[in-house]
Motif scaffolding. Structure first.
Motif, mmCIF file in Angstrom:
data_model
loop_
_atom_site.group_PDB
_atom_site.id
_atom_site.type_symbol
_atom_site.label_atom_id
_atom_site.label_comp_id
_atom_site.label_asym_id
_atom_site.label_seq_id
_atom_site.Cartn_x
_atom_site.Cartn_y
_atom_site.Cartn_z
ATOM 1 N N UNK A 109 90.888 68.664 -5.463
ATOM 2 C CA UNK A 109 89.454 69.128 -5.956
ATOM 3 C C UNK A 109 89.487 70.525 -6.465
ATOM 4 N N UNK A 110 90.161 71.487 -5.933
ATOM 5 C CA UNK A 110 90.108 73.032 -6.207
ATOM 6 C C UNK A 110 90.952 73.134 -7.490
ATOM 7 N N UNK A 111 92.116 72.268 -7.708
ATOM 8 C CA UNK A 111 92.955 72.439 -8.911
ATOM 9 C C UNK A 111 92.033 71.834 -10.043
ATOM 10 N N UNK A 112 91.592 70.945 -9.831
ATOM 11 C CA UNK A 112 90.724 70.227 -10.874
ATOM 12 C C UNK A 112 89.784 71.086 -11.413
ATOM 13 N N UNK A 113 88.967 71.833 -10.742
ATOM 14 C CA UNK A 113 88.019 72.817 -10.742
ATOM 15 C C UNK A 113 88.791 74.019 -11.625
ATOM 16 N N UNK A 114 89.822 74.574 -11.213
ATOM 17 C CA UNK A 114 90.715 75.489 -11.903
ATOM 18 C C UNK A 114 90.861 75.152 -13.470
ATOM 19 N N UNK A 149 93.855 50.857 -4.690
ATOM 20 C CA UNK A 149 93.772 51.462 -3.380
ATOM 21 C C UNK A 149 93.667 53.056 -3.341
ATOM 22 N N UNK A 150 93.872 53.767 -4.729
ATOM 23 C CA UNK A 150 93.771 55.095 -4.953
ATOM 24 C C UNK A 150 92.519 55.628 -5.475
ATOM 25 N N UNK A 151 91.752 54.454 -5.974
ATOM 26 C CA UNK A 151 90.573 54.813 -6.713
ATOM 27 C C UNK A 151 89.400 55.332 -5.628
ATOM 28 N N UNK A 152 88.751 56.330 -5.843
ATOM 29 C CA UNK A 152 87.817 57.086 -4.990
ATOM 30 C C UNK A 152 86.460 57.219 -5.602
ATOM 31 N N UNK A 153 85.307 56.925 -5.013
ATOM 32 C CA UNK A 153 83.962 57.323 -5.508
ATOM 33 C C UNK A 153 83.735 58.660 -5.479
ATOM 34 N N UNK A 154 82.825 59.057 -6.537
ATOM 35 C CA UNK A 154 82.704 60.367 -6.602
ATOM 36 C C UNK A 154 81.739 60.866 -5.526
ATOM 37 N N UNK A 155 82.048 62.081 -4.690
ATOM 38 C CA UNK A 155 81.237 62.492 -3.666
ATOM 39 C C UNK A 155 79.970 63.426 -4.334
ATOM 40 N N UNK A 156 78.795 63.021 -4.009
ATOM 41 C CA UNK A 156 77.473 63.773 -4.669
ATOM 42 C C UNK A 156 77.507 65.416 -4.516
ATOM 43 N N UNK A 157 77.759 65.749 -3.254
ATOM 44 C CA UNK A 157 77.937 67.120 -3.058
ATOM 45 C C UNK A 157 79.070 67.876 -3.778
ATOM 46 N N UNK A 158 80.300 67.229 -3.754
ATOM 47 C CA UNK A 158 81.428 67.880 -4.641
ATOM 48 C C UNK A 158 80.925 68.025 -5.993
ATOM 49 N N UNK A 159 80.112 66.863 -6.435
ATOM 50 C CA UNK A 159 79.821 66.893 -7.796
ATOM 51 C C UNK A 159 79.158 68.158 -8.066
ATOM 52 N N UNK A 160 78.019 68.440 -7.328
ATOM 53 C CA UNK A 160 77.483 69.689 -7.551
ATOM 54 C C UNK A 160 78.364 71.037 -7.606
ATOM 55 N N UNK A 161 79.070 71.007 -6.813
ATOM 56 C CA UNK A 161 79.941 72.151 -6.609
ATOM 57 C C UNK A 161 80.746 72.385 -7.842
ATOM 58 N N UNK A 162 81.242 71.191 -8.247
ATOM 59 C CA UNK A 162 82.165 71.078 -9.264
ATOM 60 C C UNK A 162 81.555 71.591 -10.834
#
Length: 283
Positions: A109-114, A149-162
């Protein structure tokens, strides 16, 4: 007319419809997409994947799209789809793309942001708008491959922070779609989409829409999706038309006569999607 992705998508966000983002890799597909958009009086986004750029050449495909877009009677954006390679993203910025996607979904998450912030810091001063992805969409599309197996749904709270930390212009989220050909009917998490849209109040992007039922697409649009990516449906239409030409007219060897039916097939798919997304008669 050639415009940025945000110019197209902000209007779609405010007025409640979605714009098709259609992948191309050659002159015929690009012309078919733009002609369809003009006939439907719809804005349109033309996308190139990294593999399409490798196939056609960055400067060459940019010249094709830009020349046709600048003559078009509807708004057209030239968008990089799934830019995972920093050098490719930078080259697209130099060569005249008006919208780029940096796909950092493989990173933490943090590296994606950076990295997304770094892309935006370069793109925005150049007048180019940026898409990012949060969550992992399964399936295969060109160089992008994510096992189920590696697919993941977007977390709403993380979306806001991102969004707050990056200032990204539009966000691709994972709600159950997949790239490529579906082996069954996808189950979309509409509650997640509704939650994310209400928190972000910005253009939302849906990848992996080829093969999704029309009623699900329309529901996703009603809940706030504003950009819908279409690639596989175009390729399959092209394939069917080409196979028909080869089967029914085996003596034809003029590339123009062989490719014209494929262009018409692609054009019809684009027109159908435009009406489905609600972007017709918006220009």
């Amino acid at each position: 007319m050639l415009v940025t992705g945000k110019e197209i998508l902000q209007k779609a966000h405010e007025e409640g419809y979605a714009v098709g983002a259609f992948n191309t890799s050659n002159l015929e597909m690009t012309r078919a997409i733009i002609e369809a958009a003009e006939e439907e009086k719809s804005p349109v986004i033309i996308q190139t994947s990294q593999s399409a750029i490798t196939y056609a050449g960055s400067e060459e495909i940019a010249m094709i799209v830009r020349q046709l877009a600048e003559k078009a009677s509807v708004p057209v954006a030239l968008h990089l789809d799934h830019g995972t390679d920093w050098d490719v993203v930078m080259k697209c910025l130099r060569d005249g793309w008006t919208s780029v996607m940096f796909d950092g979904s493989k990173y933490e998450f943090e590296q994606n942001i950076d990295i997304t912030k770094q892309v935006i810091a370069i793109a925005h001063p150049m007048g180019v708008t940026v898409e990012a992805e949060l969550g992992k969409i399964g399936g295969v599309e060109d160089h992008v491959k994510v096992d189920a197996k590696d697919a993941t749904m977007t977390d709403p709270a993380e979306a806001v922070e991102f969004v707050e930390k990056t200032g990204v212009d539009y966000l691709a989220i994972a709600i159950g779609t997949a790239h490529g050909v579906y082996k069954g009917d996808p189950e979309l998490d509409f509650d997640r989409l509704k939650d994310i849209k209400s928190r972000l109040n910005m253009p939302i992007v849906l990848h992996g829409a080829s093969g999704v039922a029309e009623e699900d697409i329309k529901k996703a649009v009603s809940l706030g999706v504003n950009k819908i990516n279409i690639d596989t449906d175009l390729r399959q239409a092209f394939q069917r038309a080409m196979h028909k030409v080869v089967k029914e007219k085996p003596d034809v060897y003029d590339p123009r006569k062989m490719l014209q039916p494929t262009s018409e097939a692609v054009k019809e798919v684009v027109k159908t999607k435009i009406r489905m997304f609600g972007s017709n008669d918006r220009v």
